[in-house]
Design a protein around this motif. Structure first.
Motif, PDB file in Angstrom:
ATOM      1  N   GLY A 163       0.850  -1.184   0.000  1.00  0.00           N
ATOM      2  CA  GLY A 163       0.000   0.000   0.000  1.00  0.00           C
ATOM      3  C   GLY A 163       0.880   1.227   0.000  1.00  0.00           C
ATOM      4  O   GLY A 163       2.100   1.136   0.124  1.00  0.00           O
ATOM      5  N   GLN A 164       0.274   2.385  -0.131  1.00  0.00           N
ATOM      6  CA  GLN A 164       1.035   3.625  -0.192  1.00  0.00           C
ATOM      7  C   GLN A 164       1.820   3.844   1.091  1.00  0.00           C
ATOM      8  O   GLN A 164       1.295   3.703   2.194  1.00  0.00           O
ATOM      9  CB  GLN A 164       0.105   4.798  -0.445  1.00  0.00           C
ATOM     10  CG  GLN A 164       0.857   6.103  -0.600  1.00  0.00           C
ATOM     11  CD  GLN A 164      -0.074   7.278  -0.734  1.00  0.00           C
ATOM     12  OE1 GLN A 164      -1.276   7.140  -0.685  1.00  0.00           O
ATOM     13  NE2 GLN A 164       0.492   8.446  -0.892  1.00  0.00           N
ATOM     14  N   ASP A 165       3.087   4.202   0.950  1.00  0.00           N
ATOM     15  CA  ASP A 165       3.992   4.510   2.070  1.00  0.00           C
ATOM     16  C   ASP A 165       4.117   3.380   3.082  1.00  0.00           C
ATOM     17  O   ASP A 165       4.379   3.607   4.249  1.00  0.00           O
ATOM     18  CB  ASP A 165       3.544   5.796   2.793  1.00  0.00           C
ATOM     19  CG  ASP A 165       3.710   7.018   1.921  1.00  0.00           C
ATOM     20  OD1 ASP A 165       4.676   7.057   1.133  1.00  0.00           O
ATOM     21  OD2 ASP A 165       2.878   7.927   2.018  1.00  0.00           O
ATOM     22  N   GLU A 166       3.916   2.166   2.642  1.00  0.00           N
ATOM     23  CA  GLU A 166       4.065   1.018   3.531  1.00  0.00           C
ATOM     24  C   GLU A 166       5.078   0.064   2.948  1.00  0.00           C
ATOM     25  O   GLU A 166       5.287   0.030   1.745  1.00  0.00           O
ATOM     26  CB  GLU A 166       2.746   0.247   3.637  1.00  0.00           C
ATOM     27  CG  GLU A 166       1.675   0.925   4.396  1.00  0.00           C
ATOM     28  CD  GLU A 166       0.438   0.042   4.474  1.00  0.00           C
ATOM     29  OE1 GLU A 166       0.565  -1.187   4.459  1.00  0.00           O
ATOM     30  OE2 GLU A 166      -0.643   0.600   4.529  1.00  0.00           O
ATOM     31  N   ASP A 167       5.675  -0.733   3.812  1.00  0.00           N
ATOM     32  CA  ASP A 167       6.514  -1.810   3.320  1.00  0.00           C
ATOM     33  C   ASP A 167       5.628  -2.849   2.668  1.00  0.00           C
ATOM     34  O   ASP A 167       4.532  -3.134   3.140  1.00  0.00           O
ATOM     35  CB  ASP A 167       7.276  -2.482   4.475  1.00  0.00           C
ATOM     36  CG  ASP A 167       8.447  -1.642   4.950  1.00  0.00           C
ATOM     37  OD1 ASP A 167       8.904  -0.788   4.169  1.00  0.00           O
ATOM     38  OD2 ASP A 167       8.895  -1.849   6.083  1.00  0.00           O
TER      39      ASP A 167
END
Length: 163
Positions: free
Chosen positions: A48-52
């Motif tokens: 997901g956005q800005d996630e590992d």
């Protein structure tokens, strides 16, 4: 009135992001727990956005972070291309990308030369009780049939057409 509207929009956006993150975490945990019944060796990637990005090996229930797939892209469309490049670099010879979105097809055709595998197919359409209109579109053949000039203007023309 305008500042009240901005505040409300900000709260709704924050709530939507929180729900997305919670769903992502739930799916990762669910797949990790229930994955023992999946095909041995099957790996599922959740990002997901800005996630590992998390790589879940279903049969062993192991989860690991994949830093190469971390992205701050808001749209899943662009992350799909990143995942395709990653899979090809790890030895995938054929890819099938499933999406109902034409944007994904255009991005795959445009970035085909960066996806180092023999065959890329785009699966789209719906399957219902009475009919099946799913289809596999050969991205590699479309890309190979286009000139360099056509490929260079593909994204700008598609973007301007607002499709």
């Amino acid at each position: 009135m305008l500042s009240c509207h901005k505040e409300l929009v900000g709260k709704i956006f924050s709530l939507c992001l929180t729900i997305k993150l919670a769903l992502n975490k739930y799916y990762a945990e669910y797949i990790s727990e229930k994955g023992t019944s999946c095909t041995p060796g099957l790996c599922i990637y959740i990002s997901g956005q800005d996630e590992d990005c998390k790589r879940i090996t279903a049969s062993t229930q192991s989860t690991q972070s994949v830093s190469a797939l971390k992205s701050n892209a808001e749209e899943a469309d662009t992350r799909i291309v990143l995942h395709a490049v990653y899979a090809a670099n790890r030895g995938a010879n054929s890819l099938v990308v499933c999406s109902p979105d034409t944007d994904v097809l255009v991005l795959l055709v445009h970035h085909r030369s960066a996806i180092n595998c023999a065959n890329i197919h785009f699966m789209t359409g719906k399957r219902e009780k009475l009919f099946d209109n799913t289809r596999f579109i050969p991205v590699h053949l479309i890309h190979n049939s286009m000139t360099e000039a056509q490929l260079s203007i593909l994204l700008p023309v598609f973007g301007l057409s607002s499709c």
